[in-house]
Design a protein around this motif. Structure first.
Motif, PDB file in Angstrom:
ATOM      1  N   UNK A   1       0.869  -1.179   0.000  1.00 21.31           N
ATOM      2  CA  UNK A   1       0.000   0.000   0.000  1.00 21.31           C
ATOM      3  C   UNK A   1       0.898   1.218   0.000  1.00 21.31           C
ATOM      4  N   UNK A   2       0.625   2.153  -0.865  1.00 21.21           N
ATOM      5  CA  UNK A   2       1.472   3.340  -0.994  1.00 21.21           C
ATOM      6  C   UNK A   2       0.655   4.461  -1.617  1.00 21.21           C
ATOM      7  N   UNK A   3       1.156   5.689  -1.578  1.00 19.50           N
ATOM      8  CA  UNK A   3       0.457   6.789  -2.266  1.00 19.50           C
ATOM      9  C   UNK A   3       0.300   6.492  -3.751  1.00 19.50           C
ATOM     10  N   UNK A   4      -0.810   6.892  -4.354  1.00 15.60           N
ATOM     11  CA  UNK A   4      -1.056   6.568  -5.781  1.00 15.60           C
ATOM     12  C   UNK A   4       0.038   7.098  -6.706  1.00 15.60           C
ATOM     13  N   UNK A   5       0.545   8.307  -6.406  1.00 14.84           N
ATOM     14  CA  UNK A   5       1.560   8.853  -7.318  1.00 14.84           C
ATOM     15  C   UNK A   5       2.826   8.008  -7.337  1.00 14.84           C
ATOM     16  N   UNK A   6       3.063   7.309  -6.202  1.00 15.62           N
ATOM     17  CA  UNK A   6       4.243   6.451  -6.151  1.00 15.62           C
ATOM     18  C   UNK A   6       4.042   5.206  -7.015  1.00 15.62           C
ATOM     19  N   UNK A   7       2.838   4.617  -6.928  1.00 13.34           N
ATOM     20  CA  UNK A   7       2.591   3.386  -7.672  1.00 13.34           C
ATOM     21  C   UNK A   7       2.331   3.638  -9.145  1.00 13.34           C
ATOM     22  N   UNK A   8       1.774   4.787  -9.473  1.00 16.18           N
ATOM     23  CA  UNK A   8       1.436   5.058 -10.869  1.00 16.18           C
ATOM     24  C   UNK A   8       2.572   5.770 -11.612  1.00 16.18           C
TER      25      UNK A   8
END
Length: 569
Positions: free
Chosen positions: A167-174
């Motif tokens: 689980x991580x911030x969306x900007x990190x995963x995207x």
């Protein structure tokens, strides 16, 4: 220059790898890796797939090696502490799993991934990596991710399942997943540009040693980042995961074979056949029998860099080119030993790209230097050819020949007629050969015999050229045998040459030719350092840039000129 050049390539390589690691390393304070469990899924009484695990489900800690053999359906459960404060839904979930899956986050269904099935016919494979936006969690609670999955389409048994949920911030995963590959894309573009530049410089020129191996290595180097980036940038259905790993391993093996082979070929290092066989056998054994693809790839790359360093250590010249390559190879060995996992993906490619870019640019620089050298040689050869042509029709020689001709007309008209014919033939052959870069050996021999006929008729002394050849299918720069015969007549005299016939031996062994011309020794102290010798050397250097040798000198009662050539015909 080798030290600054070595430092330059090391700095470029280290800068590229450091930029990659900086861009690829996430801020772990914002990343939450979930703890996993696994259990078989039991169909319902109606035979349908369950929608939630039963109370008596036998959960066990997630065992990646055991899970690699499960086909399902099966349950996976990941848990983690929820945020201390209620979040606003600014978190995302990334699941990596080789299977189709249904996802439930704190009891709420998320978008699925493929279709879970009890058989391969029922299942529709899902993508190997998925990202889902998460709903807000309750403060202080425990987040739970339940996954019902099946892996019926695995076409190759892998050692590890590599099932991960974070689980991580969306900007990190995207977004941040693409940053390191921007560096790889820049390196790929630079390598492709260097490759095209090399091809453009190489076009129309004699192929340099190892050029094909280098281009094959470039093709491998360009394919590596494409296959590596396939997963993070494009994604794929999980049955493609094993073929992708096999492609990567095949590319690593190809690079491991091509790099030392190219270096040995380029620097002309003789590697014993037994050493080649042992290296290839070790390479294949590492690729086939070591556990895990990462371990196999690391072993193959380590062997490649060690073999390359071993070849470079045997190079005795070209320090400006050898030292930077040796420094890069040893830096790669050190990086693999210290950080095997971190070096395997992008950093290895970046090191390879710097190494190949250096090789391509050095090749291109050598081709340009060779062009300048050849231009100088062509100019010198043209001047020498003109001097020889002028000497062939030198007024003094021509006057003596015409005087002899006049006497022969009065005393021996048939010989006079033959002399006129030989002179005409000589001038015609000189005119023809002076306009051609090479002539067949038979034409060169005909020019030599014609010249001997003229001298023999003028001096009334028999002159002959004996040829012993096992193969005459060879082309030569025009006039190089004629120049040796003319030198012998000038320095030894027609009388001595009449007593000592010219003897030419032509021998071929594989691609190496030897032409050995023996003549009367003579007594002139300056023989072998004049215009004729310089013409022969300039002609051979132009026609065979890397494959000629000419020596001459006294050998017993003979004057011996020996030409060695390396050519394909």
């Amino acid at each position: 220059m080798q030290i600054p050049r070595s430092l330059a390539v090391l700095v470029v390589s280290f800068a590229a790898v450091a930029a990659w690691l900086l861009a690829a390393t996430p801020d772990m304070t914002t990343v939450q890796v979930l703890r996993g469990e696994m259990a078989p899924a039991t169909p319902t009484a109606s035979g349908d797939l369950p929608t939630r695990p039963s109370a008596d489900t036998p959960w066990r800690p997630l065992d990646q090696q055991r899970l690699a053999g499960w086909r399902g359906p099966y349950w996976l459960r990941w848990r983690a502490a929820a945020p201390a404060a209620p979040d606003e839904g600014d978190r995302a979930l990334r699941v990596s799993l080789r299977g189709a899956s249904r996802l439930y986050w704190n009891g709420r269904a998320l978008a699925g991934n493929g279709v879970v099935g009890r058989t391969a016919g029922e299942e529709r494979p899902g993508r190997i990596d998925i990202v889902r936006a998460l709903p807000p969690s309750a403060a202080g609670a425990t987040d739970e991710l339940l996954v019902l999955a099946s892996s019926q389409h695995r076409n190759l048994r892998l050692r590890n399942a590599d099932a991960v949920a974070i689980v991580a911030p969306p900007e990190l995963l995207y977004g941040r997943v693409m940053r390191p590959w921007l560096i790889a894309a820049f390196a790929t573009g630079a390598l492709a540009a260097a490759c095209l530049y090399f091809l453009a410089v190489q076009r129309g020129r004699p192929r340099m040693r190892g050029a094909r191996l280098l281009l094959a290595l470039c093709a491998v180097g360009l394919a590596l980042p494409i296959v590596e980036a396939w997963r993070p940038l494009m994604g794929y259905a999980y049955p493609w995961h094993a073929p992708r790993l096999l492609m990567l391993l095949a590319l690593h093996v190809a690079a491991a074979m091509l790099l030392p082979a190219y270096l040995a070929r380029h620097f002309d290092v003789a590697v014993p056949v037994a050493a080649r066989v042992v290296y290839l056998a070790t390479l294949m054994a590492a690729a086939a029998f070591l556990p895990g693809f990462d371990t196999r790839s690391a072993a193959v790359l380590l062997l490649s860099l060690l073999a390359s360093a071993g070849v470079l250590l045997r190079v005795r010249d070209a320090p400006e080119e050898r030292t930077p390559l040796l420094a890069l190879s040893l830096a790669g060995v050190l990086a693999l030993a210290v950080a095997r996992g971190a070096f395997l993906d992008g950093p290895y490619f970046l090191l390879l790209a710097v190494l190949m870019g250096f090789l391509l640019l050095r090749h291109a620089a050598q081709l340009r230097a060779l062009d300048r050298h050849n231009a100088t040689l062509r100019e010198e050869r043209a001047q020498l050819s003109l001097q020889l042509l002028q000497r062939g029709i030198h007024p003094h020689w021509l006057m003596n020949t015409l005087t002899c001709l006049q006497e022969l007309i009065e005393q021996a008209p048939p010989r006079a007629s033959r002399l006129v014919e030989s002179l005409a033939e000589q001038f015609d052959r000189l005119r023809d050969s002076s306009t051609r870069p090479s002539v067949p050996l038979e034409d060169e021999l005909a020019l030599c015999r014609n010249h001997l006929d003229i001298v023999a008729l003028a001096s009334d002394q028999p002159l002959s050229l004996e040829v012993e050849a096992d193969d005459t299918r060879l082309s030569l720069p025009p006039g190089i045998l004629h120049a040796q015969i003319e030198n012998a007549l000038t320095h030894a005299g027609a009388g001595a040459c009449a007593q000592h016939p010219f003897r030419l031996r032509v021998h071929r062994q594989n691609h190496r030719w030897t032409l050995e011309l023996r003549s009367a020794r003579g007594s002139a102290p300056h023989r072998g350092r004049g215009t004729g010798t310089r013409y022969i050397e300039a002609s051979l250097a132009t026609a065979y840039p890397d494959g000629w040798r000419f020596v001459q000198g006294v050998d017993g009662a003979d004057w011996c000129g020996r030409i060695e050539l390396t050519c394909a015909s």
